[in-house]
Design a protein around this motif. Structure first.
Motif, PDB file in Angstrom:
ATOM      1  N   LEU A   1       0.892  -1.140   1.277  1.00 23.22           N
ATOM      2  CA  LEU A   1       2.027  -1.966   1.012  1.00 23.22           C
ATOM      3  C   LEU A   1       2.176  -2.633  -0.442  1.00 23.22           C
ATOM      4  O   LEU A   1       3.394  -2.729  -0.915  1.00 23.22           O
ATOM      5  CB  LEU A   1       1.611  -3.339   1.755  1.00 23.22           C
ATOM      6  N   VAL A   2       1.036  -2.580  -1.181  1.00 18.75           N
ATOM      7  CA  VAL A   2       1.105  -2.618  -2.720  1.00 18.75           C
ATOM      8  C   VAL A   2       2.032  -1.488  -3.331  1.00 18.75           C
ATOM      9  O   VAL A   2       3.071  -1.752  -4.143  1.00 18.75           O
ATOM     10  CB  VAL A   2      -0.169  -2.759  -3.341  1.00 18.75           C
ATOM     11  N   GLU A   3       1.924  -0.363  -2.990  1.00 17.47           N
ATOM     12  CA  GLU A   3       2.721   0.864  -3.372  1.00 17.47           C
ATOM     13  C   GLU A   3       4.198   0.529  -3.034  1.00 17.47           C
ATOM     14  O   GLU A   3       5.195   0.865  -3.771  1.00 17.47           O
ATOM     15  CB  GLU A   3       2.210   2.276  -2.769  1.00 17.47           C
ATOM     16  N   GLN A   4       4.431   0.255  -1.891  1.00 21.01           N
ATOM     17  CA  GLN A   4       5.889  -0.038  -1.460  1.00 21.01           C
ATOM     18  C   GLN A   4       6.536  -1.101  -2.091  1.00 21.01           C
ATOM     19  O   GLN A   4       7.636  -1.021  -2.776  1.00 21.01           O
ATOM     20  CB  GLN A   4       5.810  -0.361   0.286  1.00 21.01           C
ATOM     21  N   LEU A   5       5.649  -2.285  -2.301  1.00 22.87           N
ATOM     22  CA  LEU A   5       6.192  -3.324  -3.380  1.00 22.87           C
ATOM     23  C   LEU A   5       6.408  -2.779  -4.754  1.00 22.87           C
ATOM     24  O   LEU A   5       7.482  -3.284  -5.386  1.00 22.87           O
ATOM     25  CB  LEU A   5       4.964  -4.347  -3.513  1.00 22.87           C
ATOM     26  N   THR A   6       5.553  -1.878  -5.399  1.00 25.54           N
ATOM     27  CA  THR A   6       5.822  -1.334  -6.630  1.00 25.54           C
ATOM     28  C   THR A   6       7.165  -0.580  -6.622  1.00 25.54           C
ATOM     29  O   THR A   6       7.946  -0.735  -7.648  1.00 25.54           O
ATOM     30  CB  THR A   6       4.552  -0.350  -6.990  1.00 25.54           C
ATOM     31  N   HIS A   7       7.521   0.068  -5.643  1.00 23.20           N
ATOM     32  CA  HIS A   7       8.761   0.978  -5.724  1.00 23.20           C
ATOM     33  C   HIS A   7       9.962  -0.128  -5.336  1.00 23.20           C
ATOM     34  O   HIS A   7      11.110   0.357  -5.844  1.00 23.20           O
ATOM     35  CB  HIS A   7       8.883   2.050  -4.586  1.00 23.20           C
ATOM     36  N   GLU A   8       9.646  -1.070  -4.919  1.00 22.03           N
ATOM     37  CA  GLU A   8      10.943  -2.052  -4.732  1.00 22.03           C
ATOM     38  C   GLU A   8      11.002  -3.182  -5.693  1.00 22.03           C
ATOM     39  O   GLU A   8      11.875  -4.056  -5.674  1.00 22.03           O
ATOM     40  CB  GLU A   8      10.779  -2.848  -3.400  1.00 22.03           C
ATOM     41  N   THR A   9      10.077  -3.165  -6.800  1.00 22.49           N
ATOM     42  CA  THR A   9      10.120  -4.108  -7.879  1.00 22.49           C
ATOM     43  C   THR A   9      11.051  -3.696  -8.827  1.00 22.49           C
ATOM     44  O   THR A   9      11.128  -2.560  -9.467  1.00 22.49           O
ATOM     45  CB  THR A   9       8.595  -4.215  -8.406  1.00 22.49           C
ATOM     46  N   ALA A  10      11.779  -4.580  -9.567  1.00 26.00           N
ATOM     47  CA  ALA A  10      12.692  -4.482 -10.576  1.00 26.00           C
ATOM     48  C   ALA A  10      12.126  -5.210 -11.630  1.00 26.00           C
ATOM     49  O   ALA A  10      11.739  -6.246 -11.849  1.00 26.00           O
ATOM     50  CB  ALA A  10      13.996  -4.986 -10.222  1.00 26.00           C
ATOM     51  N   ILE A  11      11.932  -4.659 -12.872  1.00 28.61           N
ATOM     52  CA  ILE A  11      11.133  -4.942 -13.897  1.00 28.61           C
ATOM     53  C   ILE A  11      12.098  -5.318 -14.986  1.00 28.61           C
ATOM     54  O   ILE A  11      13.173  -4.236 -15.353  1.00 28.61           O
ATOM     55  CB  ILE A  11      10.030  -4.184 -14.543  1.00 28.61           C
ATOM     56  N   ARG A  12      12.430  -6.453 -15.772  1.00 29.38           N
ATOM     57  CA  ARG A  12      13.356  -6.624 -16.731  1.00 29.38           C
ATOM     58  C   ARG A  12      12.547  -7.048 -17.924  1.00 29.38           C
ATOM     59  O   ARG A  12      11.668  -7.899 -17.798  1.00 29.38           O
ATOM     60  CB  ARG A  12      14.364  -7.521 -16.425  1.00 29.38           C
TER      61      ARG A  12
ATOM     62  N   ARG B   1       1.305  -0.523 -10.136  1.00 29.12           N
ATOM     63  CA  ARG B   1       0.568  -0.738  -8.777  1.00 29.12           C
ATOM     64  C   ARG B   1      -0.648  -1.440  -8.895  1.00 29.12           C
ATOM     65  O   ARG B   1      -1.059  -2.471  -8.402  1.00 29.12           O
ATOM     66  CB  ARG B   1       0.659   0.599  -8.235  1.00 29.12           C
ATOM     67  N   ASP B   2      -1.340  -0.790  -9.901  1.00 32.39           N
ATOM     68  CA  ASP B   2      -2.451  -1.194 -10.194  1.00 32.39           C
ATOM     69  C   ASP B   2      -2.532  -2.780 -10.516  1.00 32.39           C
ATOM     70  O   ASP B   2      -3.553  -3.549 -10.417  1.00 32.39           O
ATOM     71  CB  ASP B   2      -3.364  -0.388 -11.129  1.00 32.39           C
ATOM     72  N   PHE B   3      -1.677  -3.087 -11.623  1.00 31.35           N
ATOM     73  CA  PHE B   3      -1.633  -4.575 -12.127  1.00 31.35           C
ATOM     74  C   PHE B   3      -1.268  -5.333 -10.875  1.00 31.35           C
ATOM     75  O   PHE B   3      -1.773  -6.237 -10.737  1.00 31.35           O
ATOM     76  CB  PHE B   3      -0.296  -4.505 -13.093  1.00 31.35           C
ATOM     77  N   ILE B   4      -0.099  -4.925 -10.167  1.00 34.30           N
ATOM     78  CA  ILE B   4       0.241  -5.987  -9.176  1.00 34.30           C
ATOM     79  C   ILE B   4      -0.963  -6.049  -8.041  1.00 34.30           C
ATOM     80  O   ILE B   4      -1.113  -7.349  -7.551  1.00 34.30           O
ATOM     81  CB  ILE B   4       1.644  -5.286  -8.290  1.00 34.30           C
ATOM     82  N   GLY B   5      -1.591  -4.946  -7.758  1.00 33.80           N
ATOM     83  CA  GLY B   5      -2.730  -5.138  -6.774  1.00 33.80           C
ATOM     84  C   GLY B   5      -4.112  -5.745  -7.455  1.00 33.80           C
ATOM     85  O   GLY B   5      -4.659  -6.087  -6.693  1.00 33.80           O
ATOM     86  N   SER B   6      -3.945  -6.180  -8.698  1.00 30.43           N
ATOM     87  CA  SER B   6      -5.076  -7.015  -9.279  1.00 30.43           C
ATOM     88  C   SER B   6      -4.775  -8.498  -9.316  1.00 30.43           C
ATOM     89  O   SER B   6      -5.966  -9.232  -9.441  1.00 30.43           O
ATOM     90  CB  SER B   6      -5.284  -6.424 -10.467  1.00 30.43           C
ATOM     91  N   ILE B   7      -3.542  -8.831  -8.851  1.00 29.38           N
ATOM     92  CA  ILE B   7      -3.431 -10.258  -9.117  1.00 29.38           C
ATOM     93  C   ILE B   7      -3.095 -10.910  -7.559  1.00 29.38           C
ATOM     94  O   ILE B   7      -2.513 -10.356  -6.802  1.00 29.38           O
ATOM     95  CB  ILE B   7      -2.204 -10.549  -9.929  1.00 29.38           C
ATOM     96  N   PRO B   8      -3.874 -12.210  -7.460  1.00 27.93           N
ATOM     97  CA  PRO B   8      -3.412 -13.112  -6.205  1.00 27.93           C
ATOM     98  C   PRO B   8      -2.193 -13.277  -5.891  1.00 27.93           C
ATOM     99  O   PRO B   8      -1.529 -13.610  -7.008  1.00 27.93           O
ATOM    100  CB  PRO B   8      -4.335 -14.315  -6.182  1.00 27.93           C
ATOM    101  N   PRO B   9      -1.446 -13.316  -4.830  1.00 31.20           N
ATOM    102  CA  PRO B   9      -2.135 -12.903  -3.646  1.00 31.20           C
ATOM    103  C   PRO B   9      -1.973 -11.451  -3.347  1.00 31.20           C
ATOM    104  O   PRO B   9      -2.549 -11.044  -2.100  1.00 31.20           O
ATOM    105  CB  PRO B   9      -1.336 -13.732  -2.782  1.00 31.20           C
ATOM    106  N   PHE B  10      -1.570 -10.717  -4.168  1.00 34.65           N
ATOM    107  CA  PHE B  10      -1.115  -9.202  -3.884  1.00 34.65           C
ATOM    108  C   PHE B  10      -2.487  -8.293  -3.791  1.00 34.65           C
ATOM    109  O   PHE B  10      -2.613  -7.321  -2.901  1.00 34.65           O
ATOM    110  CB  PHE B  10      -0.376  -8.607  -4.947  1.00 34.65           C
ATOM    111  N   ASP B  11      -3.454  -8.848  -4.423  1.00 33.78           N
ATOM    112  CA  ASP B  11      -4.891  -8.299  -4.179  1.00 33.78           C
ATOM    113  C   ASP B  11      -5.543  -8.161  -2.851  1.00 33.78           C
ATOM    114  O   ASP B  11      -6.243  -7.512  -2.570  1.00 33.78           O
ATOM    115  CB  ASP B  11      -5.962  -8.847  -5.386  1.00 33.78           C
ATOM    116  N   ARG B  12      -4.954  -8.878  -1.832  1.00 31.21           N
ATOM    117  CA  ARG B  12      -5.534  -8.949  -0.670  1.00 31.21           C
ATOM    118  C   ARG B  12      -4.670  -8.098   0.310  1.00 31.21           C
ATOM    119  O   ARG B  12      -4.670  -7.966   1.508  1.00 31.21           O
ATOM    120  CB  ARG B  12      -5.373 -10.435  -0.135  1.00 31.21           C
TER     121      ARG B  12
END
Length: 65
Positions: free
Chosen positions: A25-36, A9-20
């Motif tokens: 919403l960033v927390e929701q994106l974190t839970h819906e993100t798939a990492i491979r 979450r902290d990483f996603i929230g630190s990069i544009p455009p997600f930092d805005r």
């Protein structure tokens, strides 16, 4: 939230455009993100994914935290 998800979450929230985005919403994106993870030299996109269905971010193979 588990520590690994907080770090993502902290990483996603630190990069544009997600930092805005608002933190909920960033927390929701974190839970819906798939990492491979892929080995160096692997083809992107992988054969089982169409190019329009994913976004990828390539990180250096070594980094300091």
């Amino acid at each position: 939230m588990e520590i690994e998800l907080k770090e993502i979450r902290d990483f996603i929230g630190s990069i544009p455009p997600f930092d805005r985005l608002p933190m909920p919403l960033v927390e929701q994106l974190t839970h819906e993100t798939a990492i491979r993870y892929f080995r160096r030299g692997s083809a992107l996109p992988p054969g089982d994914v169409t190019p329009v269905s994913y976004t990828h971010l390539t990180l250096p193979t070594t980094y300091s935290v």
